[in-house]
Motif scaffolding. Sequence first.
Motif, PDB file in Angstrom:
ATOM      1  N   LEU A  74     -21.980 -13.878  11.415  1.00  0.00           N
ATOM      2  CA  LEU A  74     -21.113 -14.923  10.992  1.00  0.00           C
ATOM      3  C   LEU A  74     -20.253 -14.751   9.985  1.00  0.00           C
ATOM      4  CD1 LEU A  74     -24.083 -17.862  11.044  1.00  0.00           C
ATOM      5  CD2 LEU A  74     -22.175 -17.405  12.811  1.00  0.00           C
ATOM      6  N   ASN A  75     -20.546 -13.896   8.968  1.00  0.00           N
ATOM      7  CA  ASN A  75     -19.802 -13.315   7.828  1.00  0.00           C
ATOM      8  C   ASN A  75     -20.297 -12.255   7.331  1.00  0.00           C
ATOM      9  OD1 ASN A  75     -21.823 -14.739   5.813  1.00  0.00           O
ATOM     10  ND2 ASN A  75     -20.760 -16.556   6.584  1.00  0.00           N
ATOM     11  N   ASP A  76     -20.194 -11.787   6.067  1.00  0.00           N
ATOM     12  CA  ASP A  76     -20.577 -10.689   5.524  1.00  0.00           C
ATOM     13  C   ASP A  76     -22.178 -10.760   5.045  1.00  0.00           C
ATOM     14  OD1 ASP A  76     -18.347  -9.293   5.383  1.00  0.00           O
ATOM     15  OD2 ASP A  76     -17.911  -9.335   3.222  1.00  0.00           O
ATOM     16  N   ASN A  77     -22.708 -12.052   4.985  1.00  0.00           N
ATOM     17  CA  ASN A  77     -24.162 -12.083   4.534  1.00  0.00           C
ATOM     18  C   ASN A  77     -24.950 -12.876   5.341  1.00  0.00           C
ATOM     19  OD1 ASN A  77     -22.645 -11.528   2.025  1.00  0.00           O
ATOM     20  ND2 ASN A  77     -24.562 -11.131   1.483  1.00  0.00           N
ATOM     21  N   GLU A  78     -24.352 -13.126   6.606  1.00  0.00           N
ATOM     22  CA  GLU A  78     -25.144 -14.036   7.594  1.00  0.00           C
ATOM     23  C   GLU A  78     -24.970 -13.780   8.916  1.00  0.00           C
ATOM     24  OE1 GLU A  78     -25.263 -18.439   5.228  1.00  0.00           O
ATOM     25  OE2 GLU A  78     -23.583 -18.056   6.290  1.00  0.00           O
ATOM     26  N   ALA A  79     -26.049 -14.004   9.858  1.00  0.00           N
ATOM     27  CA  ALA A  79     -26.116 -13.664  11.168  1.00  0.00           C
ATOM     28  C   ALA A  79     -26.620 -14.804  11.720  1.00  0.00           C
ATOM     29  CB  ALA A  79     -26.987 -12.531  11.343  1.00  0.00           C
ATOM     30  N   LEU A  80     -26.192 -14.968  13.149  1.00  0.00           N
ATOM     31  CA  LEU A  80     -26.797 -16.189  13.909  1.00  0.00           C
ATOM     32  C   LEU A  80     -27.912 -15.723  14.840  1.00  0.00           C
ATOM     33  CD1 LEU A  80     -26.445 -19.144  14.663  1.00  0.00           C
ATOM     34  CD2 LEU A  80     -25.062 -18.376  16.579  1.00  0.00           C
ATOM     35  N   VAL A  81     -29.052 -16.466  14.811  1.00  0.00           N
ATOM     36  CA  VAL A  81     -30.172 -15.948  15.564  1.00  0.00           C
ATOM     37  C   VAL A  81     -30.874 -16.754  16.339  1.00  0.00           C
ATOM     38  CG1 VAL A  81     -30.742 -13.787  13.820  1.00  0.00           C
ATOM     39  CG2 VAL A  81     -31.728 -15.986  13.579  1.00  0.00           C
ATOM     40  N   LYS A  82     -31.699 -16.448  17.401  1.00  0.00           N
ATOM     41  CA  LYS A  82     -32.574 -17.369  18.153  1.00  0.00           C
ATOM     42  C   LYS A  82     -33.664 -17.852  17.168  1.00  0.00           C
ATOM     43  CE  LYS A  82     -32.053 -15.679  22.776  1.00  0.00           C
ATOM     44  NZ  LYS A  82     -30.863 -14.769  22.623  1.00  0.00           N
ATOM     45  N   ARG A  83     -34.116 -19.049  17.256  1.00  0.00           N
ATOM     46  CA  ARG A  83     -35.335 -19.508  16.461  1.00  0.00           C
ATOM     47  C   ARG A  83     -36.701 -19.075  17.322  1.00  0.00           C
ATOM     48  NH1 ARG A  83     -39.211 -23.399  16.834  1.00  0.00           N
ATOM     49  NH2 ARG A  83     -38.242 -24.579  18.715  1.00  0.00           N
ATOM     50  N   LEU A  84     -37.195 -18.270  16.641  1.00  0.00           N
ATOM     51  CA  LEU A  84     -38.525 -17.734  17.342  1.00  0.00           C
ATOM     52  C   LEU A  84     -39.872 -18.434  16.490  1.00  0.00           C
ATOM     53  CD1 LEU A  84     -37.584 -13.962  17.617  1.00  0.00           C
ATOM     54  CD2 LEU A  84     -37.237 -15.620  19.242  1.00  0.00           C
ATOM     55  N   ASP A  85     -40.761 -18.614  17.325  1.00  0.00           N
ATOM     56  CA  ASP A  85     -42.223 -18.678  16.699  1.00  0.00           C
ATOM     57  C   ASP A  85     -42.808 -17.450  16.410  1.00  0.00           C
ATOM     58  OD1 ASP A  85     -42.452 -21.612  16.479  1.00  0.00           O
ATOM     59  OD2 ASP A  85     -43.141 -21.784  18.564  1.00  0.00           O
ATOM     60  N   MET A  86     -42.801 -17.009  15.063  1.00  0.00           N
ATOM     61  CA  MET A  86     -43.227 -15.817  14.584  1.00  0.00           C
ATOM     62  C   MET A  86     -44.648 -15.391  14.798  1.00  0.00           C
ATOM     63  SD  MET A  86     -40.121 -14.315  14.161  1.00  0.00           S
ATOM     64  CE  MET A  86     -40.712 -12.649  13.513  1.00  0.00           C
ATOM     65  N   PHE A  87     -45.001 -14.150  15.288  1.00  0.00           N
ATOM     66  CA  PHE A  87     -46.447 -14.095  15.095  1.00  0.00           C
ATOM     67  C   PHE A  87     -46.743 -13.214  13.740  1.00  0.00           C
ATOM     68  CE2 PHE A  87     -45.343 -12.964  19.411  1.00  0.00           C
ATOM     69  CZ  PHE A  87     -46.353 -13.434  20.093  1.00  0.00           C
ATOM     70  N   PRO A  88     -47.807 -13.670  13.161  1.00  0.00           N
ATOM     71  CA  PRO A  88     -48.096 -13.027  11.687  1.00  0.00           C
ATOM     72  C   PRO A  88     -48.439 -11.948  11.474  1.00  0.00           C
ATOM     73  CG  PRO A  88     -50.054 -14.284  12.488  1.00  0.00           C
ATOM     74  CD  PRO A  88     -49.066 -14.218  13.696  1.00  0.00           C
ATOM     75  N   ILE A  89     -47.799 -10.865  12.399  1.00  0.00           N
ATOM     76  CA  ILE A  89     -48.220  -9.745  12.456  1.00  0.00           C
ATOM     77  C   ILE A  89     -47.101  -8.602  12.272  1.00  0.00           C
ATOM     78  CG2 ILE A  89     -48.935  -7.696  14.269  1.00  0.00           C
ATOM     79  CD1 ILE A  89     -50.420 -10.128  15.566  1.00  0.00           C
ATOM     80  N   GLU A  90     -47.297  -7.508  11.295  1.00  0.00           N
ATOM     81  CA  GLU A  90     -46.232  -6.510  11.371  1.00  0.00           C
ATOM     82  C   GLU A  90     -46.512  -5.213  12.129  1.00  0.00           C
ATOM     83  OE1 GLU A  90     -46.168  -5.769   6.853  1.00  0.00           O
ATOM     84  OE2 GLU A  90     -44.758  -7.680   6.804  1.00  0.00           O
ATOM     85  N   CYS A  91     -45.743  -4.887  12.851  1.00  0.00           N
ATOM     86  CA  CYS A  91     -45.940  -3.531  13.894  1.00  0.00           C
ATOM     87  C   CYS A  91     -45.363  -2.479  13.203  1.00  0.00           C
ATOM     88  CB  CYS A  91     -45.392  -3.966  15.279  1.00  0.00           C
ATOM     89  SG  CYS A  91     -46.157  -5.296  16.108  1.00  0.00           S
ATOM     90  N   VAL A  92     -46.262  -1.404  12.890  1.00  0.00           N
ATOM     91  CA  VAL A  92     -45.673  -0.160  12.212  1.00  0.00           C
ATOM     92  C   VAL A  92     -45.759   0.975  12.896  1.00  0.00           C
ATOM     93  CG1 VAL A  92     -45.851   1.194  10.369  1.00  0.00           C
ATOM     94  CG2 VAL A  92     -45.846  -1.023   9.872  1.00  0.00           C
ATOM     95  N   VAL A  93     -44.646   1.775  13.201  1.00  0.00           N
ATOM     96  CA  VAL A  93     -44.842   3.238  14.104  1.00  0.00           C
ATOM     97  C   VAL A  93     -44.528   4.149  13.231  1.00  0.00           C
ATOM     98  CG1 VAL A  93     -43.583   4.521  15.661  1.00  0.00           C
ATOM     99  CG2 VAL A  93     -44.515   2.396  16.376  1.00  0.00           C
ATOM    100  N   ARG A  94     -45.161   5.180  13.111  1.00  0.00           N
ATOM    101  CA  ARG A  94     -44.986   6.476  12.071  1.00  0.00           C
ATOM    102  C   ARG A  94     -44.628   7.500  12.946  1.00  0.00           C
ATOM    103  NH1 ARG A  94     -46.815   4.387   6.940  1.00  0.00           N
ATOM    104  NH2 ARG A  94     -48.402   2.877   7.157  1.00  0.00           N
ATOM    105  N   ASN A  95     -43.659   8.110  12.877  1.00  0.00           N
ATOM    106  CA  ASN A  95     -43.480   9.615  13.391  1.00  0.00           C
ATOM    107  C   ASN A  95     -43.633  10.692  12.277  1.00  0.00           C
ATOM    108  OD1 ASN A  95     -42.156   8.512  15.847  1.00  0.00           O
ATOM    109  ND2 ASN A  95     -40.552   7.834  14.432  1.00  0.00           N
ATOM    110  N   ILE A  96     -43.757  10.400  11.134  1.00  0.00           N
ATOM    111  CA  ILE A  96     -43.898  11.278   9.930  1.00  0.00           C
ATOM    112  C   ILE A  96     -44.946  10.764   9.035  1.00  0.00           C
ATOM    113  CG2 ILE A  96     -42.802  12.827   8.106  1.00  0.00           C
ATOM    114  CD1 ILE A  96     -40.503  13.090  10.110  1.00  0.00           C
ATOM    115  N   ALA A  97     -45.718  11.073   8.332  1.00  0.00           N
ATOM    116  CA  ALA A  97     -46.947  10.506   7.579  1.00  0.00           C
ATOM    117  C   ALA A  97     -45.803  10.343   6.157  1.00  0.00           C
ATOM    118  CB  ALA A  97     -47.961  11.426   7.170  1.00  0.00           C
ATOM    119  N   ALA A  98     -46.032   9.148   5.589  1.00  0.00           N
ATOM    120  CA  ALA A  98     -45.488   8.670   4.479  1.00  0.00           C
ATOM    121  C   ALA A  98     -45.860   7.429   3.957  1.00  0.00           C
ATOM    122  CB  ALA A  98     -44.048   8.718   4.505  1.00  0.00           C
TER     123      ALA A  98
END
Length: 239
Positions: A74-98
């Motif tokens: 929309l501008n430098d600091n804003e984006a338009l997105v779909k309204r989602l019902d979010m899952f309370p979950i973070e999915c993390v993939v690791r290719n290298i250990a850190a």
Amino acid sequence: MEKREELYSGKAKSVFKTDDPDRFILTFRNDTSAFDGVKVEQLDRKGMVNNKFNAFIMEKLQQAGVPTHFEGLLNDNEALVKRLDMFPIECVVRNIAAGSIVKRLGVTEGQELTPPTFETFLKDDALHDPMINESHIRSFGWATDAQMARMRELTYQVNDILKALFLDAGMLLVDYKLEFGVFSDGEIYLGDEFSPDGCRIWDKETREKLDKDRFRQDLGNVVESYELVGRRLGMNFDD
Ligand code: C5P
């Protein structure tokens, strides 16, 4: 599209309602936080850089067939997105250990993970985002087995697309965190953001850290590095 009241303010982004009940506006702020909000700073230009970085990556993913909530800048600091019902979950993939896996399992930073690991964390600041497994997710009803399988599939699909994108530009995608939600059509979409705030990126040759670890570890030139990564991938931050 009319911007309405603020719905939620996170550590680096705010979410605003719009006159369309199915659309939100995401505002990327300059706030930068680490260690569960213990370290917080305002970094000049970071909101703009992450907004444009995220737009570029979300568009790439969409073109490659990953459904994302991103609809447009929309501008430098804003984006338009779909309204989602979010899952309370973070999915993390690791290719290298850190990061946390190095502390948790006592493995060496930089060890290649083949195949890449897939981990899930509960999105809960007060509990410091504890690691959870599929049994917890099932028993507490945070997602169904089918929904979790879809999130895992999409998280790996994102890995195939982005690992190649970064490698082509001489960088290693070490790890990243994704969040998903359900749209009004009942489908699962990638939500939140993909920016150097939520992933680790190393230079392929020097293994220099180019992501938020620069902030966490006081390495300096945080936003400059985000911008450099973006430019290497073909992004333009000037307009
Ligand atoms: O801290 P950890 O090593 O588990 O983080 C793995 C990846 O997920 C990193 O790229 C980190 O930036 C990202 N992450 C995140 N938000 C969190 C936890 C992790 O963006 N709350």
